[in-house]
Design an enzyme around this catalytic site. Sequence first.
Site, PDB file in Angstrom:
ATOM      1  CG  ASN A 152      15.093 -43.222  39.808  1.00  0.00           C
ATOM      2  OD1 ASN A 152      15.721 -44.155  40.294  1.00  0.00           O
ATOM      3  ND2 ASN A 152      14.085 -42.639  40.438  1.00  0.00           N
ATOM      4  CG  ASP A 196      22.482 -34.201  51.058  1.00  0.00           C
ATOM      5  OD1 ASP A 196      22.108 -33.452  50.137  1.00  0.00           O
ATOM      6  OD2 ASP A 196      21.695 -34.854  51.771  1.00  0.00           O
ATOM      7  CB  THR A 247       6.505 -38.812  29.597  1.00  0.00           C
ATOM      8  OG1 THR A 247       6.820 -39.652  30.706  1.00  0.00           O
ATOM      9  CG2 THR A 247       6.775 -39.594  28.324  1.00  0.00           C
ATOM     10  CG  HIS A 303      -0.580 -38.857  37.948  1.00  0.00           C
ATOM     11  ND1 HIS A 303       0.505 -38.304  37.326  1.00  0.00           N
ATOM     12  CD2 HIS A 303      -0.599 -40.151  37.569  1.00  0.00           C
ATOM     13  CE1 HIS A 303       1.115 -39.242  36.614  1.00  0.00           C
ATOM     14  NE2 HIS A 303       0.478 -40.360  36.748  1.00  0.00           N
ATOM     15  NE  ARG A 351       8.747 -36.725  42.518  1.00  0.00           N
ATOM     16  CZ  ARG A 351       9.893 -37.208  42.090  1.00  0.00           C
ATOM     17  NH1 ARG A 351       9.985 -37.737  40.884  1.00  0.00           N
ATOM     18  NH2 ARG A 351      10.963 -37.158  42.846  1.00  0.00           N
TER      19      ARG A 351
HETATM   20  P1  NAD Z   1      14.082 -38.636  41.441  1.00  0.00           P
HETATM   21  O1  NAD Z   1      13.178 -38.425  42.573  1.00  0.00           O
HETATM   22  O2  NAD Z   1      14.849 -39.904  41.364  1.00  0.00           O
HETATM   23  O3  NAD Z   1      15.202 -37.489  41.339  1.00  0.00           O
HETATM   24  C1  NAD Z   1      14.932 -36.251  41.519  1.00  0.00           C
HETATM   25  C2  NAD Z   1      16.234 -35.448  41.665  1.00  0.00           C
HETATM   26  O4  NAD Z   1      15.793 -34.135  41.544  1.00  0.00           O
HETATM   27  C3  NAD Z   1      16.888 -35.579  43.020  1.00  0.00           C
HETATM   28  O5  NAD Z   1      17.883 -36.557  43.037  1.00  0.00           O
HETATM   29  C4  NAD Z   1      17.445 -34.211  43.216  1.00  0.00           C
HETATM   30  O6  NAD Z   1      18.708 -34.108  42.580  1.00  0.00           O
HETATM   31  C5  NAD Z   1      16.498 -33.341  42.456  1.00  0.00           C
HETATM   32  N1  NAD Z   1      15.525 -32.659  43.314  1.00  0.00           N
HETATM   33  C6  NAD Z   1      14.406 -33.180  43.850  1.00  0.00           C
HETATM   34  N2  NAD Z   1      13.765 -32.254  44.577  1.00  0.00           N
HETATM   35  C7  NAD Z   1      14.507 -31.139  44.491  1.00  0.00           C
HETATM   36  C8  NAD Z   1      14.362 -29.840  45.024  1.00  0.00           C
HETATM   37  N3  NAD Z   1      13.310 -29.497  45.781  1.00  0.00           N
HETATM   38  N4  NAD Z   1      15.304 -28.924  44.724  1.00  0.00           N
HETATM   39  C9  NAD Z   1      16.356 -29.247  43.958  1.00  0.00           C
HETATM   40  N5  NAD Z   1      16.551 -30.454  43.426  1.00  0.00           N
HETATM   41  C10 NAD Z   1      15.628 -31.396  43.690  1.00  0.00           C
HETATM   42  O7  NAD Z   1      13.208 -38.428  40.125  1.00  0.00           O
HETATM   43  P2  NAD Z   1      13.428 -39.173  38.744  1.00  0.00           P
HETATM   44  O8  NAD Z   1      12.920 -40.571  38.879  1.00  0.00           O
HETATM   45  O9  NAD Z   1      14.786 -38.931  38.253  1.00  0.00           O
HETATM   46  O10 NAD Z   1      12.368 -38.423  37.837  1.00  0.00           O
HETATM   47  C11 NAD Z   1      12.581 -37.147  37.266  1.00  0.00           C
HETATM   48  C12 NAD Z   1      11.275 -36.708  36.637  1.00  0.00           C
HETATM   49  O11 NAD Z   1      10.841 -37.704  35.690  1.00  0.00           O
HETATM   50  C13 NAD Z   1      10.090 -36.583  37.615  1.00  0.00           C
HETATM   51  O12 NAD Z   1       9.268 -35.536  37.195  1.00  0.00           O
HETATM   52  C14 NAD Z   1       9.358 -37.888  37.475  1.00  0.00           C
HETATM   53  O13 NAD Z   1       7.996 -37.768  37.856  1.00  0.00           O
HETATM   54  C15 NAD Z   1       9.532 -38.148  35.999  1.00  0.00           C
HETATM   55  N6  NAD Z   1       9.393 -39.559  35.623  1.00  0.00           N
HETATM   56  C16 NAD Z   1      10.254 -40.491  36.149  1.00  0.00           C
HETATM   57  C17 NAD Z   1      10.151 -41.804  35.745  1.00  0.00           C
HETATM   58  C18 NAD Z   1      11.088 -42.866  36.251  1.00  0.00           C
HETATM   59  O14 NAD Z   1      10.962 -44.041  35.863  1.00  0.00           O
HETATM   60  N7  NAD Z   1      12.063 -42.534  37.080  1.00  0.00           N
HETATM   61  C19 NAD Z   1       9.171 -42.175  34.809  1.00  0.00           C
HETATM   62  C20 NAD Z   1       8.312 -41.205  34.289  1.00  0.00           C
HETATM   63  C21 NAD Z   1       8.455 -39.889  34.701  1.00  0.00           C
END
Ligand code: NAD
Length: 392
Positions: free
Chosen positions: A10, A34, A135, A202, A317
């Site tokens: 995201n 992939d 964040t 959390h 998480r």
């Molecule tokens: P996501 O799960 O959509 O994406 C994570 C990406 O990280 C994956 O697409 C992959 O490319 C990579 N990834 C995941 N595990 C991996 C691994 N073991 N090895 C290598 N690459 C890996 O997460 P996101 O929503 O993009 O969020 C990123 C960070 O932001 C996280 O820490 C999340 O907790 C934090 N966050 C997200 C949001 C939100 O609205 N999306 C809000 C607040 C905080």
Amino acid sequence: MNITICGAGNAAHTLIPLLASKGHAVTVYTALADEAVALREALSGGGEMTARFADGRVFKARPVRVTEDARDAASEADMVLLALPAFAHEAILRELAPHLPTNAWIVALPARGGFDWLVRAILPEHEGVVLGLQTLPWACRIQDWGRTVAVLGEKAVVDVAARPSEAGAEAARSLSELLGLPLQPLPNFLTLTLANTGQLIHPGIMYGLFRAWDGRPFGEDEVPLFYTDIDEETADILQAMSNEVQAVRAAIERARPELDLSRVATLHDWLLRAYADDIEDPSTLLSSFRTNRAYAGIRAPVELVEENAYAPWFASRYLAEDAPLGLVVTRGLADLVGARTPAIDMVILWAQEKLGKEYVRDGKLEGRDIRETRAPQRFGIHGIDDEMIDGG
Ligand code: NAD
């Protein structure tokens, strides 16, 4: 600038069009092969990625490159953005490290605890600015993978720490301009590590909600609301954990009076600042959770175990990231200054059992999985010295 965005989730879906549409040459790096294949496929034939913000802004652009090759990703980067869950930081940094220019900026969104120590351990000679955001600035969800993301909300302001700390104000200004939102510089990375409220909220609430779970699955309507269903006992545990963080902060300040940790707020003060307009009854920590409109309706993380039957998702998480890269880091800091953390210990012991990990053994940070954490001791840091304060 040549900007490398690591990840394809995201956050990356938001950053790619946002930065590429400003004319930066964006490379996407994902070690998950992939994902790279799927993203190249989604963008084939000149396709673009679109970020639609709730306020009507739309950013549309394509990256110059999508790669699973670390050399291609890193060798010309001016800035690397880690748009990843924190447990992936270490693997990705190790892959990029041999190829990364020594003056490239490294930015984690979000950083979680001990990020500066991790960077120093992997890239000891690195000279570029290291930045950690408290964040992710956005609540964002992919709508059409590889193509469209909805940015549902944007934080009014996000705290950011820098190494070297003297570069903080200037670096925060540059990054703020790049991302198009206000960033507030913190005095040092240690503030970011201690002020990481996710490490309390959390795992603390997971413990509160599920410590007495009897193993019977929930129906869809019975899954507890994560924040607004907390009880008095859980609020007391969160209060005790927050008090322990403040005790660690006070002990570090006694050891190093010149170190500015004034921005390490109590959990209640942080909630009141972060959700000033959303909390109906701010009088206590319990009421600030239960009456926070921004938290309304958010359910606890669960996994489907059979039709209309859900079990707590202990591998989420909320434990897998916030325990080893949050609470355990704070526990490590407590050990450095001889502070006691009984409430934090209680939650770590429960979380490690649920995760099938061992961080604490016989009351000491000597569990078999300690290397998966960012406790300072893991990086050979055993005192509140200059090394520890400015990135190990
Ligand atoms: P996501 O799960 O959509 O994406 C994570 C990406 O990280 C994956 O697409 C992959 O490319 C990579 N990834 C995941 N595990 C991996 C691994 N073991 N090895 C290598 N690459 C890996 O997460 P996101 O929503 O993009 O969020 C990123 C960070 O932001 C996280 O820490 C999340 O907790 C934090 N966050 C997200 C949001 C939100 O609205 N999306 C809000 C607040 C905080």
